[in-house]
Motif scaffolding. Structure first.
Motif, short mmCIF file in Angstrom:
data_model
loop_
_atom_site.label_atom_id
_atom_site.label_comp_id
_atom_site.label_asym_id
_atom_site.label_seq_id
_atom_site.Cartn_x
_atom_site.Cartn_y
_atom_site.Cartn_z
N UNK A 241 0.96 -1.18 0.04
CA UNK A 241 0.03 0.10 -0.04
C UNK A 241 0.74 1.36 0.07
N UNK A 242 2.02 1.13 0.44
CA UNK A 242 3.10 2.33 0.17
C UNK A 242 3.69 2.04 -0.84
N UNK A 243 3.74 3.38 -1.72
CA UNK A 243 4.28 3.63 -2.82
C UNK A 243 3.90 2.50 -3.73
N UNK A 244 2.55 2.29 -4.09
CA UNK A 244 2.06 1.20 -4.89
C UNK A 244 2.52 1.14 -6.25
N UNK A 245 3.02 2.51 -6.65
CA UNK A 245 3.29 2.36 -8.43
C UNK A 245 4.94 2.32 -8.60
N UNK A 246 5.62 2.54 -7.24
CA UNK A 246 7.08 2.89 -7.51
C UNK A 246 7.88 1.41 -8.15
N UNK A 247 8.83 1.85 -8.93
CA UNK A 247 9.71 0.77 -9.42
C UNK A 247 10.67 0.46 -8.42
N UNK A 248 10.85 -1.09 -8.58
CA UNK A 248 11.90 -1.49 -7.83
C UNK A 248 13.36 -1.13 -8.01
N UNK A 249 14.15 -0.96 -7.06
CA UNK A 249 15.55 -0.41 -7.15
C UNK A 249 16.24 -1.36 -7.81
N UNK A 250 17.20 -1.04 -8.71
CA UNK A 250 17.94 -1.88 -9.48
C UNK A 250 18.99 -2.91 -8.72
N UNK A 251 19.27 -2.21 -7.65
CA UNK A 251 20.38 -2.93 -6.65
C UNK A 251 19.59 -4.19 -5.76
N UNK A 252 18.17 -4.01 -5.81
CA UNK A 252 17.39 -5.01 -5.20
C UNK A 252 16.83 -6.25 -6.07
N UNK A 253 16.65 -5.88 -7.30
CA UNK A 253 15.75 -6.71 -8.25
C UNK A 253 16.69 -6.90 -9.47
N UNK A 254 17.53 -7.98 -9.77
CA UNK A 254 18.21 -8.01 -10.84
C UNK A 254 17.54 -7.84 -12.29
N UNK A 255 16.25 -8.15 -12.47
CA UNK A 255 15.51 -8.14 -13.63
C UNK A 255 15.22 -6.61 -14.02
N UNK A 256 15.52 -5.71 -13.06
CA UNK A 256 15.26 -4.21 -13.51
C UNK A 256 16.51 -3.94 -14.49
N UNK A 257 17.55 -4.33 -14.29
CA UNK A 257 18.66 -4.17 -15.43
C UNK A 257 18.17 -4.44 -16.80
N UNK A 258 17.47 -5.57 -17.00
CA UNK A 258 16.99 -5.77 -18.43
C UNK A 258 15.98 -4.91 -18.64
N UNK A 259 14.80 -4.39 -18.00
CA UNK A 259 13.96 -3.69 -18.08
C UNK A 259 14.78 -2.02 -18.38
N UNK A 260 15.81 -1.62 -17.98
CA UNK A 260 16.33 -0.54 -17.96
C UNK A 260 16.55 -0.21 -19.29
N UNK B 15 22.61 0.76 -14.10
CA UNK B 15 22.88 0.05 -15.15
C UNK B 15 24.18 0.13 -15.78
N UNK B 16 24.90 1.30 -15.47
CA UNK B 16 26.33 1.72 -16.01
C UNK B 16 27.44 0.80 -15.48
N UNK B 17 26.85 -0.02 -14.32
CA UNK B 17 28.03 -0.94 -13.71
C UNK B 17 28.35 -2.12 -14.51
N UNK B 18 29.07 -2.93 -14.19
CA UNK B 18 29.47 -4.08 -14.73
C UNK B 18 28.08 -5.07 -14.86
N UNK B 19 28.12 -5.73 -15.77
CA UNK B 19 26.68 -6.70 -16.05
C UNK B 19 27.12 -7.66 -14.76
N UNK B 20 25.66 -8.01 -14.46
CA UNK B 20 25.91 -8.87 -13.18
C UNK B 20 25.45 -10.53 -13.68
N UNK B 21 25.29 -10.61 -15.22
CA UNK B 21 25.71 -11.74 -15.78
C UNK B 21 26.49 -11.74 -16.98
N UNK B 22 27.28 -12.59 -17.01
CA UNK B 22 27.99 -12.59 -18.10
C UNK B 22 27.75 -13.13 -19.44
N UNK B 23 26.85 -12.43 -19.94
CA UNK B 23 26.38 -12.83 -21.57
C UNK B 23 25.75 -11.58 -22.09
#
Length: 286
Positions: free
Chosen positions: A96-115, A148-156
């Motif tokens: 209920x708090x911040x119901x539309x906020x995006x997850x932080x990239x450091x917390x959810x790796x999938x956000x790197x893809x969406x970025x 997202x400008x950091x090194x890739x968390x997955x080597x592919x």
């Protein structure tokens, strides 16, 4: 359905974009499509994915029309961008708090893809969307994208997500030195996997699959094209041409892409390489 010209494709894009509107949250930052269980990344990340992937379609649709947007696609995504970056959260669940906020990239790796989809969409539509945003919204969006400008968390092929974010930031004149370093680092890593005749392995382990045409060619060639970088296009364009020499053999007589390797469900991406070859002139196909 036969497709005779660009108007047919544009109409189909509009239909797809209109179809997801009922599933957007009130401020349009998340698009929660029905019919499946939440992924391991959590429902908030899934909603961001719904936003980012459809935003990419909207961006291609509007950019291809020179900014003409009679259905107001970009206004909806501009509103969602502002809401999603207003107060990014570290949790995976919808609360209920911040119901539309995006997850932080450091917390959810999938956000790197969406970025990458977000950045590419912003790059394609910069005159009509990014340049119209207020300074606070742009600053929050940049803060969200910068990890997202950091090194890739997955080597592919994930190295190319940072490349794509960096390409947008460089075009927009933001963190240009850091963006340039990310571009160079990402392209250097992928270069090690090019094995000739237009074929890349998706990482250092000879993993050959559909990501070869629709990621390992797509992102570098499109970046070179959008940047107007002739040297890069002269390097990557002929590789795309070579890949397309054999690309038609990867489809059934009815047009279905051959299933091989991973990534078997991404039907929308199957046309990415032929389309990019036509856009840049690096194709043997009629």
């Amino acid at each position: 359905m036969p497709f005779g010209n660009r108007d047919d494709w544009a109409a189909t894009a509009d239909q797809l974009l209109l179809a997801v509107r009922p599933y957007a949250t009130p401020r349009r930052a998340l698009i929660n499509l029905p019919g499946s269980r939440p992924s391991r990344s959590g429902p908030r990340s899934d909603g961001l994915e719904g936003f980012a992937r459809t935003f990419l379609l909207a961006a291609l649709r509007v950019a291809g029309a020179g900014g003409h947007d009679p259905l107001g696609h970009l206004a909806r995504y501009a509103e969602g961008l502002a809401a999603g970056t207003e107060n990014p959260v570290p949790d995976r669940e919808l609360t209920t708090e911040a119901p539309e906020s995006w997850p932080l990239m450091a917390d959810v790796r999938q956000t790197v893809v969406e970025s990458a989809s977000l950045a590419l969409a912003l790059r394609l539509t910069r005159p009509w969307l990014w340049d119209t945003l207020d300074e606070r919204t742009r600053a929050r969006a940049v803060d969200w994208l910068l990890p997202a400008l950091g090194p890739s968390p997955v080597d592919n092929n994930w190295w190319l997500f940072g490349l794509t974010v960096a390409g947008f930031l460089q075009d927009a004149g933001i963190e240009t030195d850091r963006a340039r370093a990310t571009i160079d680092r990402s392209l250097a890593r992928v270069e090690e996997w090019h094995l000739g005749d237009g074929w890349y392995s998706d990482g250092p382990n000879r993993a050959f699959d559909h990501y070869n045409p629709w990621a390992l060619h797509f992102y570098p060639v499109l970046h070179a094209h959008l940047a107007g970088d002739r040297d890069l296009l002269d390097r990557y364009g002929p590789r795309l041409h070579a890949q397309l020499e054999a690309h038609t053999r990867m489809f059934d007589a009815n047009g279905a892409p051959m299933p091989y390797g991973r990534s078997l469900t991404y039907r929308f991406a199957a046309a990415a390489a032929p389309w990019l070859g036509a856009l840049t002139g690096h194709t043997p196909l009629t």
